[in-house]
Design a protein around this motif. Structure first.
Motif, mmCIF file in Angstrom:
data_model
loop_
_atom_site.group_PDB
_atom_site.id
_atom_site.type_symbol
_atom_site.label_atom_id
_atom_site.label_comp_id
_atom_site.label_asym_id
_atom_site.label_seq_id
_atom_site.Cartn_x
_atom_site.Cartn_y
_atom_site.Cartn_z
ATOM 1 N N THR A 49 0.841 -1.194 0.000
ATOM 2 C CA THR A 49 0.000 0.000 0.000
ATOM 3 C C THR A 49 0.874 1.242 0.000
ATOM 4 O O THR A 49 2.105 1.144 0.105
ATOM 5 C CB THR A 49 -0.933 0.010 1.225
ATOM 6 O OG1 THR A 49 -1.907 1.048 1.083
ATOM 7 C CG2 THR A 49 -0.157 0.223 2.523
ATOM 8 N N THR A 50 0.223 2.397 -0.096
ATOM 9 C CA THR A 50 0.928 3.675 0.000
ATOM 10 C C THR A 50 0.560 4.326 1.325
ATOM 11 O O THR A 50 -0.633 4.481 1.629
ATOM 12 C CB THR A 50 0.534 4.607 -1.162
ATOM 13 O OG1 THR A 50 0.880 3.977 -2.399
ATOM 14 C CG2 THR A 50 1.264 5.934 -1.056
ATOM 15 N N PHE A 51 1.557 4.682 2.099
ATOM 16 C CA PHE A 51 1.319 5.280 3.403
ATOM 17 C C PHE A 51 1.349 6.801 3.327
ATOM 18 O O PHE A 51 2.046 7.385 2.492
ATOM 19 C CB PHE A 51 2.385 4.825 4.412
ATOM 20 C CG PHE A 51 2.305 3.365 4.766
ATOM 21 C CD1 PHE A 51 1.092 2.735 4.957
ATOM 22 C CD2 PHE A 51 3.467 2.619 4.926
ATOM 23 C CE1 PHE A 51 1.020 1.395 5.281
ATOM 24 C CE2 PHE A 51 3.415 1.273 5.264
ATOM 25 C CZ PHE A 51 2.190 0.664 5.438
ATOM 26 N N SER A 52 0.627 7.425 4.252
ATOM 27 C CA SER A 52 0.759 8.864 4.450
ATOM 28 C C SER A 52 2.063 9.133 5.185
ATOM 29 O O SER A 52 2.684 8.222 5.760
ATOM 30 C CB SER A 52 -0.412 9.394 5.271
ATOM 31 O OG SER A 52 -0.331 8.905 6.612
ATOM 32 N N GLU A 53 2.474 10.387 5.197
ATOM 33 C CA GLU A 53 3.686 10.733 5.927
ATOM 34 C C GLU A 53 3.531 10.410 7.407
ATOM 35 O O GLU A 53 4.471 9.974 8.069
ATOM 36 C CB GLU A 53 4.018 12.211 5.727
ATOM 37 C CG GLU A 53 5.405 12.608 6.241
ATOM 38 C CD GLU A 53 6.527 11.801 5.587
ATOM 39 O OE1 GLU A 53 7.529 11.496 6.277
ATOM 40 O OE2 GLU A 53 6.415 11.456 4.388
ATOM 41 N N GLY A 54 2.308 10.622 7.940
ATOM 42 C CA GLY A 54 2.058 10.289 9.339
ATOM 43 C C GLY A 54 2.215 8.806 9.623
ATOM 44 O O GLY A 54 2.748 8.413 10.667
ATOM 45 N N ASP A 55 1.749 7.965 8.688
ATOM 46 C CA ASP A 55 1.907 6.520 8.837
ATOM 47 C C ASP A 55 3.390 6.144 8.855
ATOM 48 O O ASP A 55 3.829 5.329 9.680
ATOM 49 C CB ASP A 55 1.216 5.782 7.691
ATOM 50 C CG ASP A 55 -0.301 5.833 7.777
ATOM 51 O OD1 ASP A 55 -0.835 6.026 8.884
ATOM 52 O OD2 ASP A 55 -0.945 5.682 6.718
ATOM 53 N N ARG A 56 4.148 6.729 7.941
ATOM 54 C CA ARG A 56 5.580 6.423 7.871
ATOM 55 C C ARG A 56 6.272 6.811 9.169
ATOM 56 O O ARG A 56 7.083 6.053 9.719
ATOM 57 C CB ARG A 56 6.222 7.153 6.696
ATOM 58 C CG ARG A 56 5.755 6.687 5.332
ATOM 59 C CD ARG A 56 6.575 7.324 4.224
ATOM 60 N NE ARG A 56 6.050 6.977 2.915
ATOM 61 C CZ ARG A 56 5.219 7.753 2.227
ATOM 62 N NH1 ARG A 56 4.861 8.942 2.722
ATOM 63 N NH2 ARG A 56 4.784 7.370 1.044
ATOM 64 N N GLU A 57 5.978 7.991 9.655
ATOM 65 C CA GLU A 57 6.608 8.457 10.896
ATOM 66 C C GLU A 57 6.230 7.568 12.067
ATOM 67 O O GLU A 57 7.070 7.255 12.929
ATOM 68 C CB GLU A 57 6.208 9.907 11.167
ATOM 69 C CG GLU A 57 6.809 10.908 10.185
ATOM 70 C CD GLU A 57 6.294 12.327 10.401
ATOM 71 O OE1 GLU A 57 5.401 12.506 11.272
ATOM 72 O OE2 GLU A 57 6.772 13.238 9.702
ATOM 73 N N ALA A 58 4.964 7.148 12.118
ATOM 74 C CA ALA A 58 4.516 6.288 13.219
ATOM 75 C C ALA A 58 5.219 4.933 13.179
ATOM 76 O O ALA A 58 5.622 4.394 14.219
ATOM 77 C CB ALA A 58 3.004 6.108 13.156
#
Length: 248
Positions: free
Chosen positions: A18-27
């Motif tokens: 999937t493609t993550f949001s920047e918030g997902d990546r940081e988390a």
């Protein structure tokens, strides 16, 4: 930051699905972890353990296996950098198989509570983790078919094709030239054969010019012929199309 983080292999692997949001990546990169190094044959997880963590393989190779009543070993899975080897242990309360180092390896232990929290708090991450475990199940089904219904030549050719494709898709090597981190005994335990039978079969694949071997180095001389010999069709790996384009 994402490229240098110890959890970067986890981010790269889950972004297969999937493609993550920047918030997902940081988390994801902010998950708590403990690093541990293992020598070859080191036990990462033991059957019967009550796991408190899931294991991200940062470097090296691991394998999953079961030991039956007479002491014989059946290898049921191979893992490389980026794999969350026992993601199921974030929910299951008992380890039902062993995880052991094939080579020197570094593992990041992530607390199961942290895995559960991020999976439910961030649906994109939870879906990617679910996807990853479903693909594990697909690979297990293929391994059952491989051991149960294919002859020795086909089993070993299939194993080599799977390893090569996964290795290249993970950015760890080229599908037509790599180092196989398994002994002939370990290949035997992954394919339900004897080491003698494995040795004979590898020599036949070499003599037929499908592969060329030097110690553990494997060069694929004819990918299409090896895939045909192994009854190998990559759909069960459920890789993104741009990954499968590597060898199709």
């Amino acid at each position: 930051m994402s490229d240098t983080s110890p959890l970067a292999p986890l981010l790269r692997k889950l972004e297969y699905w999937t493609t993550f949001s920047e918030g997902d990546r940081e988390a994801l990169l902010a998950l708590p972890y403990t690093l541990k190094s293992f020598e070859p044959s080191g036990m990462v997880v033991r059957e019967g353990d009550k796991p408190t963590h899931s294991c991200l393989l940062r470097s090296g190779y691991l394998y999953r296996h079961k030991i039956v009543a007479d002491g014989a070993r059946q290898i049921v899975g191979l893992h490389m950098s980026g794999d969350v080897v026992d993601l199921q242990n974030s929910l299951l309360g008992l380890a039902d198989h062993n995880v052991q180092a094939l080579t020197r390896a570094e593992v990041a232990y992530i607390p199961r509570e942290a895995i559960q929290e991020i999976a439910f708090a961030r649906p994109a991450i939870g879906m990617a983790m679910w996807h990853d475990t479903l693909v594990d199940g697909s690979v297990f089904r293929e391994w059952i078919a491989n051991i149960g219904r294919r002859d020795a030549r086909t089993r070993i050719a299939h194993l080599l094709c799977e390893f090569a494709l996964r290795l290249e898709a993970a950015g760890l090597g080229e599908h037509d030239n790599w180092e196989l981190p398994m002994t002939q005994e370990q290949i035997a335990d992954a394919t339900g054969l004897t080491p003698v039978h494995v040795n004979r079969t590898l020599k036949t694949l070499d003599a037929d010019r499908l592969i060329a071997r030097t110690k553990r180095s494997v060069a694929v001389s004819d990918w299409k012929a090896l895939a045909k010999a192994g009854d190998f069709e990559s759909s069960y790996l459920h890789m993104p199309e741009h990954k499968l384009d590597l060898v199709q």
